[in-house]
Design a protein around this motif. Structure first.
Motif, mmCIF file in Angstrom:
data_model
loop_
_atom_site.group_PDB
_atom_site.id
_atom_site.type_symbol
_atom_site.label_atom_id
_atom_site.label_comp_id
_atom_site.label_asym_id
_atom_site.label_seq_id
_atom_site.Cartn_x
_atom_site.Cartn_y
_atom_site.Cartn_z
ATOM 1 N N PHE A 50 0.829 -1.203 0.000
ATOM 2 C CA PHE A 50 0.000 0.000 0.000
ATOM 3 C C PHE A 50 0.862 1.251 0.000
ATOM 4 O O PHE A 50 2.029 1.221 0.395
ATOM 5 C CB PHE A 50 -0.958 -0.008 1.202
ATOM 6 C CG PHE A 50 -0.294 -0.182 2.532
ATOM 7 C CD1 PHE A 50 0.097 0.911 3.283
ATOM 8 C CD2 PHE A 50 -0.062 -1.456 3.040
ATOM 9 C CE1 PHE A 50 0.696 0.749 4.515
ATOM 10 C CE2 PHE A 50 0.534 -1.636 4.278
ATOM 11 C CZ PHE A 50 0.917 -0.528 5.018
ATOM 12 N N ALA A 51 0.244 2.348 -0.463
ATOM 13 C CA ALA A 51 0.919 3.634 -0.466
ATOM 14 C C ALA A 51 1.164 4.066 0.974
ATOM 15 O O ALA A 51 0.292 3.920 1.836
ATOM 16 C CB ALA A 51 0.066 4.664 -1.200
ATOM 17 N N PHE A 52 2.375 4.558 1.211
ATOM 18 C CA PHE A 52 2.764 4.976 2.554
ATOM 19 C C PHE A 52 3.908 5.974 2.399
ATOM 20 O O PHE A 52 4.796 5.774 1.563
ATOM 21 C CB PHE A 52 3.224 3.760 3.377
ATOM 22 C CG PHE A 52 3.363 4.028 4.839
ATOM 23 C CD1 PHE A 52 2.258 3.997 5.664
ATOM 24 C CD2 PHE A 52 4.604 4.342 5.383
ATOM 25 C CE1 PHE A 52 2.384 4.250 7.027
ATOM 26 C CE2 PHE A 52 4.739 4.602 6.737
ATOM 27 C CZ PHE A 52 3.625 4.552 7.568
ATOM 28 N N TRP A 99 -5.396 5.492 0.193
ATOM 29 C CA TRP A 99 -6.329 6.166 -0.724
ATOM 30 C C TRP A 99 -6.190 7.686 -0.593
ATOM 31 O O TRP A 99 -6.196 8.403 -1.593
ATOM 32 C CB TRP A 99 -7.751 5.692 -0.408
ATOM 33 C CG TRP A 99 -8.851 6.454 -1.049
ATOM 34 C CD1 TRP A 99 -9.307 6.315 -2.328
ATOM 35 C CD2 TRP A 99 -9.670 7.462 -0.444
ATOM 36 N NE1 TRP A 99 -10.356 7.175 -2.545
ATOM 37 C CE2 TRP A 99 -10.598 7.880 -1.398
ATOM 38 C CE3 TRP A 99 -9.709 8.030 0.833
ATOM 39 C CZ2 TRP A 99 -11.547 8.869 -1.142
ATOM 40 C CZ3 TRP A 99 -10.654 9.006 1.104
ATOM 41 C CH2 TRP A 99 -11.552 9.410 0.117
ATOM 42 N N ARG A 100 -6.048 8.166 0.646
ATOM 43 C CA ARG A 100 -5.892 9.613 0.885
ATOM 44 C C ARG A 100 -4.687 10.190 0.132
ATOM 45 O O ARG A 100 -4.677 11.353 -0.232
ATOM 46 C CB ARG A 100 -5.709 9.897 2.365
ATOM 47 C CG ARG A 100 -6.908 9.664 3.220
ATOM 48 C CD ARG A 100 -6.522 9.914 4.689
ATOM 49 N NE ARG A 100 -7.504 9.442 5.616
ATOM 50 C CZ ARG A 100 -8.615 10.082 5.937
ATOM 51 N NH1 ARG A 100 -8.887 11.231 5.373
ATOM 52 N NH2 ARG A 100 -9.454 9.566 6.810
ATOM 53 N N MET A 101 -3.661 9.364 -0.066
ATOM 54 C CA MET A 101 -2.448 9.837 -0.736
ATOM 55 C C MET A 101 -2.654 10.089 -2.224
ATOM 56 O O MET A 101 -1.844 10.767 -2.850
ATOM 57 C CB MET A 101 -1.306 8.840 -0.524
ATOM 58 C CG MET A 101 -0.821 8.787 0.908
ATOM 59 S SD MET A 101 0.550 7.647 1.138
ATOM 60 C CE MET A 101 1.855 8.497 0.238
ATOM 61 N N PHE A 110 9.143 4.511 -4.844
ATOM 62 C CA PHE A 110 7.759 4.913 -4.647
ATOM 63 C C PHE A 110 7.412 4.972 -3.163
ATOM 64 O O PHE A 110 8.093 4.396 -2.329
ATOM 65 C CB PHE A 110 6.802 3.941 -5.356
ATOM 66 C CG PHE A 110 7.013 3.848 -6.828
ATOM 67 C CD1 PHE A 110 6.766 4.925 -7.653
ATOM 68 C CD2 PHE A 110 7.478 2.668 -7.393
ATOM 69 C CE1 PHE A 110 6.957 4.844 -9.023
ATOM 70 C CE2 PHE A 110 7.680 2.574 -8.752
ATOM 71 C CZ PHE A 110 7.426 3.660 -9.577
ATOM 72 N N HIS A 111 6.320 5.632 -2.865
ATOM 73 C CA HIS A 111 5.757 5.666 -1.515
ATOM 74 C C HIS A 111 4.999 4.356 -1.332
ATOM 75 O O HIS A 111 3.808 4.263 -1.610
ATOM 76 C CB HIS A 111 4.800 6.859 -1.367
ATOM 77 C CG HIS A 111 5.471 8.174 -1.475
ATOM 78 N ND1 HIS A 111 5.982 8.817 -0.382
ATOM 79 C CD2 HIS A 111 5.738 8.965 -2.534
ATOM 80 C CE1 HIS A 111 6.523 9.956 -0.764
ATOM 81 N NE2 HIS A 111 6.388 10.069 -2.072
ATOM 82 N N TRP A 112 5.691 3.324 -0.836
ATOM 83 C CA TRP A 112 5.129 1.977 -0.859
ATOM 84 C C TRP A 112 5.676 1.148 0.289
ATOM 85 O O TRP A 112 6.853 1.242 0.632
ATOM 86 C CB TRP A 112 5.520 1.344 -2.195
ATOM 87 C CG TRP A 112 4.589 0.338 -2.772
ATOM 88 C CD1 TRP A 112 4.909 -0.953 -3.067
ATOM 89 C CD2 TRP A 112 3.236 0.491 -3.164
ATOM 90 N NE1 TRP A 112 3.816 -1.594 -3.620
ATOM 91 C CE2 TRP A 112 2.777 -0.727 -3.689
ATOM 92 C CE3 TRP A 112 2.335 1.552 -3.110
ATOM 93 C CZ2 TRP A 112 1.487 -0.933 -4.150
ATOM 94 C CZ3 TRP A 112 1.052 1.368 -3.578
ATOM 95 C CH2 TRP A 112 0.651 0.129 -4.099
#
Length: 119
Positions: free
Chosen positions: A47-49, A98-100, A75-77
């Motif tokens: 997930f994006a993080f 999702w917010r990202m 990536f932000h992952w």
């Protein structure tokens, strides 16, 4: 212990989010941006993080979280072991990912509609 079904229904209800299958893997996107992806065997959730917070998350709970593959490090992952997560915890990571990838106005609207957090 979280399962793919614990987050699948949530990902389908988030505004602008949609489900796709790519090479046998379930992914959630907003536009062309992937914010959550499951491994083919559905044991891992990526997930994006935020990159700047990644080391703290992984270092604090290495049994739950791992670095993404070397090709995804830019990536932000983050990668997680789905069975090590509680269902509510997994849903929170999905909403935060999702917010990202959505405009802030959608994120704020979600907060107003769900003051208790993800169901």
């Amino acid at each position: 212990m979280a399962t793919i079904e614990d987050v699948r229904a949530l990902g389908s209800t988030l505004e602008r989010s949609y489900e796709v299958r790519v090479r046998g893997r379930l992914k959630f996107r907003v536009g062309q941006l992937v914010y959550v992806a499951f491994s083919a065997d559905e044991r891992a959730m990526e997930f994006a993080f935020p990159k700047e917070l990644r080391e703290g998350l992984i270092g604090g709970q290495p049994e739950k979280f791992q670095l993404p593959s070397p090709s995804d490090m830019r990536f932000h992952w983050v990668r997680s072991t789905l069975a090590a997560l509680e269902p509510g915890e997994a849903r929170e990571f999905v909403v935060d990912a999702w917010r990202m990838v959505v405009p802030q106005k959608l994120s704020r609207a979600y907060d107003l509609a769900h003051p208790e957090g993800p169901a």
